[in-house]
Design an enzyme around this catalytic site. Structure first.
Site, PDB file in Angstrom:
ATOM      1  N   HIS A   2       0.730  -1.179   0.075  1.00  0.00           N
ATOM      2  CA  HIS A   2       0.020  -0.115   0.148  1.00  0.00           C
ATOM      3  C   HIS A   2       0.831   1.441  -0.221  1.00  0.00           C
ATOM      4  CE1 HIS A   2      -2.222   3.168   1.976  1.00  0.00           C
ATOM      5  NE2 HIS A   2      -3.275   2.819   0.991  1.00  0.00           N
TER       6      HIS A   2
ATOM      7  N   ARG B  63      31.855  -6.913 -20.266  1.00  0.00           N
ATOM      8  CA  ARG B  63      33.401  -7.142 -20.130  1.00  0.00           C
ATOM      9  C   ARG B  63      33.556  -8.286 -18.730  1.00  0.00           C
ATOM     10  NH1 ARG B  63      36.526  -1.946 -18.280  1.00  0.00           N
ATOM     11  NH2 ARG B  63      36.144  -2.606 -16.204  1.00  0.00           N
TER      12      ARG B  63
ATOM     13  N   GLU C 101      43.190  -1.208 -24.965  1.00  0.00           N
ATOM     14  CA  GLU C 101      43.621  -0.023 -24.021  1.00  0.00           C
ATOM     15  C   GLU C 101      45.117  -0.272 -23.560  1.00  0.00           C
ATOM     16  OE1 GLU C 101      41.269  -1.199 -20.522  1.00  0.00           O
ATOM     17  OE2 GLU C 101      41.659  -3.286 -20.942  1.00  0.00           O
TER      18      GLU C 101
ATOM     19  N   GLY D 255      39.638   1.684 -24.312  1.00  0.00           N
ATOM     20  CA  GLY D 255      39.412   2.108 -22.928  1.00  0.00           C
ATOM     21  C   GLY D 255      40.299   3.271 -22.972  1.00  0.00           C
TER      22      GLY D 255
ATOM     23  N   ASN E 172      40.915   5.573 -20.657  1.00  0.00           N
ATOM     24  CA  ASN E 172      41.666   6.135 -19.497  1.00  0.00           C
ATOM     25  C   ASN E 172      43.034   5.036 -19.528  1.00  0.00           C
ATOM     26  OD1 ASN E 172      39.613   7.353 -18.520  1.00  0.00           O
ATOM     27  ND2 ASN E 172      38.411   5.824 -17.335  1.00  0.00           N
ATOM     28  N   ASP E 173      43.072   3.881 -19.812  1.00  0.00           N
ATOM     29  CA  ASP E 173      44.012   2.936 -19.438  1.00  0.00           C
ATOM     30  C   ASP E 173      44.965   3.153 -20.821  1.00  0.00           C
ATOM     31  OD1 ASP E 173      44.303   1.563 -17.146  1.00  0.00           O
ATOM     32  OD2 ASP E 173      43.064  -0.031 -17.846  1.00  0.00           O
TER      33      ASP E 173
ATOM     34  N   CYS F 111      34.541   3.164 -24.892  1.00  0.00           N
ATOM     35  CA  CYS F 111      33.942   2.910 -23.746  1.00  0.00           C
ATOM     36  C   CYS F 111      34.648   3.739 -22.813  1.00  0.00           C
ATOM     37  CB  CYS F 111      33.374   1.457 -23.489  1.00  0.00           C
ATOM     38  SG  CYS F 111      34.923   0.627 -23.126  1.00  0.00           S
TER      39      CYS F 111
END
Length: 644
Positions: free
Chosen positions: A265, A423, A525, A546, A548-549, A596
């Site tokens: 409810h 991944r 990466e 990737g 970042n890496d 990504c």
């Protein structure tokens, strides 16, 4: 006849009169009919509520089922925390599939049974076995799911249904069906995102209702007789609500309850009122007190959090009206299955990155090798934690496979039939060691970022058994549940020889590339992935950059170093050369390639460079979707590059 008279008289209860007055209905123009049917002995069986859509997001491809032992009133009133199941509707017609994408065992502390003349019904405590068991079998869950689809198709609108199972005959029955009204009027072109920028200590948590967040002062009301003490615009905290509470709920800023599921409810009324609510906390009335400043957050997925203090909350409206299709696919980075449904209305081209680590950390919490080698532990505290989390699983590794496959099923369902790129695990050793039982199996490393991570783990004796569980989960996701839109991606694959080893181990565990349509991608990466892109393309179906890496390893900059933060630049010319080169090599080899990394989300203008370089897809965080989409539209309009 007495029962019939009571039915007719119910037209003129205070609640019925109040409802008609609010809605503007003529009291003398309403009609009521009485259906006479066989009594379902659910007091000795089970019962619950079912929706043909997700109640919070309006996602229309799932059936949501709540279940408890005994009569159904406890589920509706929210006096128990019920089981919760979710079924993926498009696969229900295939008898070879079991598309149950969520199974949560509720506490179910009490059940409502028949009493005597003095008290027609009464609540009794459930047994330990009942609390630890699911009310419904998989076959019954699927049957109810099929019925929900039939009923929805018959009425042509999403439906709210109640069901019961006879404890004597074991038969299932639908006992009520009515249209769902909350999500039917929502504007699909625009929705609001709430973000909590400052968070206090978590005081309690439960199931979230809605997707908003609000700060305010607690007003704790334990019984209905104290309703008149409620302070307007406070956050109502109570054990559970029933229809008598509606007038005070309308005056609340948010609602928090000890008991109840998503179909209780409190949840239903909060949804209709547009209020954020957290139900089933188990301890809100114990840990919160009147006058206390708190923040109620329903903006973080299916779990709702009560934070201490007043938080800084910002909102952002995503308006997707008038966004044309683009040649470059725009995909999402999604990790949290609990928050996935809120993004189903985005016109995305799929999921470009689903991180396994998030599901393992949050839904599983235990190192996979600790489940395989549970008997190896001498530490009683660790054994107790593992035993508690794996309760209901006779086979501890099955706990890992089940939780992981269902977590990814939720993500795949949101974008089906579009691709969802999953991944495989990419924890660093220090992160793996932080899982329950993990320290026993992880080596100490000076630099985990460049150590035993990604592909190197999958064929190593240290983790090969754990990777086998990951493969089993993906195999179940694709073959038993039916989500063949799942694509596997291998992270941090240093050499071509390593790629071969990983694919061999996957094949040993039933995942063969190209078999049953399975595609396997590789993260790009590491500079070696760029330099030998043509060779990697011989073993993989696609690449995902990737950034970042790749930036870290191209510039030689530790991305976690605050001292070097100014040097870490994904738009550096050396990094952009790497990206351009691998895009060209992938397309020449006939392989798909996307990105990504964080760069397009943090810098939407970076999309212009990617489009001009010829990238196939850009995967970004959901809140960046509209900004990046507009950048891509503008870039494609300026560009003369052809995409296929």
């Amino acid at each position: 006849m007495i029962a019939c008279r009571r039915c007719y008289a119910s037209l003129f209860t205070d609640r019925a009169i109040s409802y008609r007055q609010t809605k503007g209905f003529d009291h003398m123009s309403v009609a009521l009919s009485i259906g006479v049917q066989r009594m379902v002995r659910s007091d000795t069986g089970g019962s619950g509520v079912m929706f043909s859509i997700d109640t919070e997001s309006g996602f229309d491809k799932v059936v949501l089922i709540n279940a408890a032992w005994g009569l159904g009133e406890n589920v509706v009133q929210g006096t128990v925390n019920p089981d919760e199941y979710q079924v993926f509707k498009p696969f229900l017609e295939d008898a070879n599939l079991v598309p149950i994408i969520e199974k949560q065992c509720g506490e179910k502390a009490i059940k409502l049974v028949y009493g005597d003349e003095e008290a027609p019904t009464r609540n009794v405590a459930t047994s330990k076995a009942e609390r630890a068991s699911f009310v419904l079998s998989d076959e019954e869950i699927l049957q109810l799911g099929r019925w929900a689809c039939i009923i929805e198709k018959h009425y042509g609108v999403p439906m709210d249904m109640e069901w019961a199972r006879d404890g004597t005959t074991e038969e299932l029955f639908i006992v009520q069906a009515r249209p769902e009204t909350v999500h039917s009027g929502h504007d699909a072109a625009a929705f609001k995102i709430y973000k909590i920028n400052t968070k206090g200590h978590v005081l309690t948590m439960g199931l979230s209702v809605g997707d908003a967040a609000v700060s305010g002062r607690v007003c704790l009301i334990e019984t209905a007789k104290d309703i008149d003490k409620f302070v307007d615009n406070s956050i109502l905290v109570t054990g559970a609500t029933d229809p008598d509470w509606v007038p005070v709920m309308k005056r609340a800023a948010a609602i928090v309850t000890d008991h109840g599921g998503r179909t209780s409810h409190a949840a239903i009324v909060s949804r209709e009122l547009g209020l954020p609510a957290i139900v089933g906390t188990a301890n809100a009335t114990y840990v919160l007190h009147s006058g206390q400043n708190i923040t109620v957050s329903c903006a973080e997925g299916t779990s709702g959090f009560v934070y201490e203090g007043t938080s800084d909350i910002t909102t952002k409206t995503l308006d997707m009206s008038g966004l044309p299709a683009t040649r470059t696919n725009i995909m999402l980075n999604l990790a949290n299955p609990a928050a996935a449904y809120r993004w189903w209305r985005l016109p995305t081209d799929g999921i470009g990155l689903a991180r396994m680590e998030f599901v393992v950390s949050n839904a599983i919490q235990i190192h996979p090798m600790a489940l395989i080698h549970f008997d190896r532990f001498e530490d009683e505290e660790t054994k107790k934690k593992i035993t508690t989390l794996t309760a209901g699983y006779d086979n501890k590794p099955e706990y890992f496979v089940d939780k992981l496959s269902r977590g990814f099923a939720t993500l795949c369902a949101v974008v089906h039939p579009k691709p969802a790129i999953i991944r495989m695990s990419d924890f660093k050793t220090n992160e793996y060691a932080g899982l329950i039982g993990g320290a026993e199996f992880e080596p100490g490393e000076e630099n985990p970022m460049l150590g035993f991570r990604g592909a190197s783990r999958y064929y190593s004796p240290r983790y090969k058994e754990g990777f086998a569980l990951e493969c089993r989960a993906i195999k179940r996701l694709r073959e038993d549940m039916g989500f063949i839109n799942a694509i596997v991606m291998i992270p941090f694959c240093r050499t071509v020889d390593e790629a071969k080893k990983v694919l061999d181990v996957m094949a040993e565990n039933g995942l063969r590339r190209t078999e049953k349509g399975l595609q396997v991608y590789v993260m790009c990466e590491i500079p070696s992935n760029v330099i030998l892109a043509a060779d990697f393309a011989n073993h993989f179906d696609g690449f995902s950059i990737g950034s970042n890496d790749l930036t870290q390893l191209t510039l030689g900059v530790d991305r976690d170093s605050s001292e070097l933060a100014k040097l870490f630049d994904e738009q550096d010319q050396a990094v952009k050369w790497m990206i351009s080169h691998v895009i060209s090599a992938a397309r020449k080899a006939g392989r798909k390639i996307g990105i990504c990394g964080q760069a397009p989300s943090d810098h939407p203008e970076f999309s212009k460079f990617l489009v001009e370089a010829g990238i196939n897809s850009i995967s970004i965080s959901p809140d960046s979707f509209v900004a990046v989409k507009k950048q891509v539209i503008a870039s494609e309009q300026r560009s003369e590059i052809g995409f296929h």
